[in-house]
Design an enzyme around this catalytic site. Structure first.
Site, PDB file in Angstrom:
ATOM      1  N   ARG A  68      28.739  40.679  47.337  1.00 43.90           N
ATOM      2  CA  ARG A  68      29.684  39.593  47.625  1.00 43.90           C
ATOM      3  C   ARG A  68      29.192  38.696  48.763  1.00 43.90           C
ATOM      4  NH1 ARG A  68      34.691  39.678  45.956  1.00 43.90           N
ATOM      5  NH2 ARG A  68      35.429  38.759  47.910  1.00 43.90           N
ATOM      6  N   ASP A  93      37.195  28.991  46.973  1.00 48.40           N
ATOM      7  CA  ASP A  93      37.372  30.297  46.331  1.00 48.40           C
ATOM      8  C   ASP A  93      36.245  30.573  45.331  1.00 48.40           C
ATOM      9  OD1 ASP A  93      38.589  32.690  45.783  1.00 48.40           O
ATOM     10  OD2 ASP A  93      40.197  31.843  44.563  1.00 48.40           O
ATOM     11  N   GLY A  94      35.980  31.853  45.110  1.00 49.48           N
ATOM     12  CA  GLY A  94      35.069  32.234  44.026  1.00 49.48           C
ATOM     13  C   GLY A  94      33.690  32.695  44.461  1.00 49.48           C
ATOM     14  N   GLU A 148      45.035  36.865  56.206  1.00 53.11           N
ATOM     15  CA  GLU A 148      45.042  38.010  55.281  1.00 53.11           C
ATOM     16  C   GLU A 148      43.626  38.556  55.026  1.00 53.11           C
ATOM     17  OE1 GLU A 148      46.897  35.121  54.610  1.00 53.11           O
ATOM     18  OE2 GLU A 148      48.635  36.172  55.422  1.00 53.11           O
ATOM     19  N   ASN A 149      42.619  37.749  55.326  1.00 53.41           N
ATOM     20  CA  ASN A 149      41.239  38.176  55.019  1.00 53.41           C
ATOM     21  C   ASN A 149      40.774  39.378  55.845  1.00 53.41           C
ATOM     22  OD1 ASN A 149      40.026  34.816  54.254  1.00 53.41           O
ATOM     23  ND2 ASN A 149      40.733  36.426  52.863  1.00 53.41           N
TER      24      ASN A 149
HETATM   25  C1  FPP Z   1      36.610  32.947  48.946  1.00 52.12           C
HETATM   26  O1  FPP Z   1      35.790  33.618  48.022  1.00 52.12           O
HETATM   27  C2  FPP Z   1      35.913  32.634  50.159  1.00 52.12           C
HETATM   28  C3  FPP Z   1      36.235  33.098  51.399  1.00 52.12           C
HETATM   29  C4  FPP Z   1      37.343  34.033  51.650  1.00 52.12           C
HETATM   30  C5  FPP Z   1      35.496  32.728  52.582  1.00 52.12           C
HETATM   31  C6  FPP Z   1      34.857  31.372  52.592  1.00 52.12           C
HETATM   32  C7  FPP Z   1      33.732  31.461  53.520  1.00 52.12           C
HETATM   33  C8  FPP Z   1      32.536  30.852  53.390  1.00 52.12           C
HETATM   34  C9  FPP Z   1      32.206  29.898  52.324  1.00 52.12           C
HETATM   35  C10 FPP Z   1      31.419  31.166  54.332  1.00 52.12           C
HETATM   36  C11 FPP Z   1      31.718  31.323  55.789  1.00 52.12           C
HETATM   37  C12 FPP Z   1      32.339  30.155  56.424  1.00 52.12           C
HETATM   38  C13 FPP Z   1      31.774  29.331  57.341  1.00 52.12           C
HETATM   39  C14 FPP Z   1      32.580  28.234  57.925  1.00 52.12           C
HETATM   40  C15 FPP Z   1      30.373  29.463  57.806  1.00 52.12           C
HETATM   41  P1  FPP Z   1      36.232  35.078  47.577  1.00 52.12           P
HETATM   42  O2  FPP Z   1      35.446  36.035  48.363  1.00 52.12           O
HETATM   43  O3  FPP Z   1      37.711  35.241  47.698  1.00 52.12           O
HETATM   44  O4  FPP Z   1      35.792  35.047  46.082  1.00 52.12           O
HETATM   45  P2  FPP Z   1      36.446  35.884  44.894  1.00 52.12           P
HETATM   46  O5  FPP Z   1      37.873  35.436  44.759  1.00 52.12           O
HETATM   47  O6  FPP Z   1      35.619  35.467  43.723  1.00 52.12           O
HETATM   48  O7  FPP Z   1      36.313  37.326  45.223  1.00 52.12           O
END
Ligand code: FPP
EC number: 2.5.1.-
Length: 244
Positions: A36, A23-24, A70-71
């Protein structure tokens, strides 16, 4: 190996399975006045480091929550960017992962991802299928409730078809119908970036997992932070509901 170990980790007491809620990325990018998607791109660099380190530490299973059910609610541009990053990561990394004996696996309804993702994932699973190093499980279009729902549908169909008596349903039968059937329950769940919730991750599987939270955003998480989490895990008293 020794000089890179800041924490006094016991190599004999490694968690077999570490699952991470990465996360983050968004907050990391925002703090730098970046879009983002730049955070997600930086997050992929962290994945590279952490897979290597997990392999080096002898961790058998590493599950990364890369895209939840949910994403899909995120703006299309961001969803597309995540899917593109996945394809780029796999295209660019699979031969290196293969060389490092990493076995790639997917949990979740990945077949509902864009075709290019499905193709690259299946290629990656085929290429690395015989490897014996860390099992890298990518949780994609994964939701814990959805996974349990799918298992219930399959088990109900078996009952309907007379292949199973409802009274004979066991916890093992339920686990065997999850997309995590081949993966042991996580010993340690790490969540970065300060939130302390599970967000529909591995609901069935985490019944007795240890949780580790850090305020560090995923793009800033590194080898040393992973060692710190493992060190914290090794200094806990796991009782699994019993006494010691
Ligand atoms: C959370 O950060 C992260 C995700 C929802 C996606 C994670 C994906 C990756 C690290 C890259 C793609 C994956 C692969 C396997 C190549 P957030 O966007 O929720 O951060 P925030 O809470 O600070 O908004």
């Amino acid at each position: 190996m020794e000089e890179k170990m800041k924490y006094d980790i016991n190599m004999e007491k490694m968690p077999a399975h570490i699952a991470i809620i990465m996360d983050g990325n968004g907050r990391w990018a925002k703090a730098r006045f970046l879009p983002r998607t730049a955070g997600h791109k930086a997050g992929v660099e962290t994945i590279r480091k952490i897979v290597k380190e997990a392999n080096r530490l002898g961790i058998k299973y590493l599950t990364l929550y890369a895209f939840s059910t949910e994403n899909w609610k995120r703006p299309k541009l961001e969803v597309d960017a995540l899917m593109n990053l996945l394809v780029t990561y796999l295209r660019g990394e699979v031969s290196e992962l293969d060389k490092n004996n990493v076995k790639i696996n997917v949990v979740g309804d990945y077949k509902k991802l864009p075709e290019a993702c499905v193709n690259e994932l299946e290629k990656a699973m085929n290429i690395t299928g015989d490897n014996t190093g860390v099992n890298l499980n990518l949780a994609l279009n994964y939701g814990g409730r959805n996974d349990i729902k799918n298992a219930v549908v399959e088990i109900a169909a078996m009952c309907r078809d007379g292949k199973l008596n409802p009274e004979d349903i066991t916890e093992d039968i339920i686990k065997n119908h999850l997309s995590t059937a081949e993966i042991p329950d996580p010993d340690l769940v790490i969540r970065t970036s300060g939130e302390q919730r599970l967000s529909n991750f591995l609901l069935w599987d985490v019944a007795y997992s240890e949780f580790y939270y850090t305020d560090i955003h995923w793009p800033d998480f590194d080898e040393e932070e992973l060692q710190k989490a493992v060190y914290s895990y090794q200094n806990r008293d796991r009782r699994f509901g019993g006494v010691k």
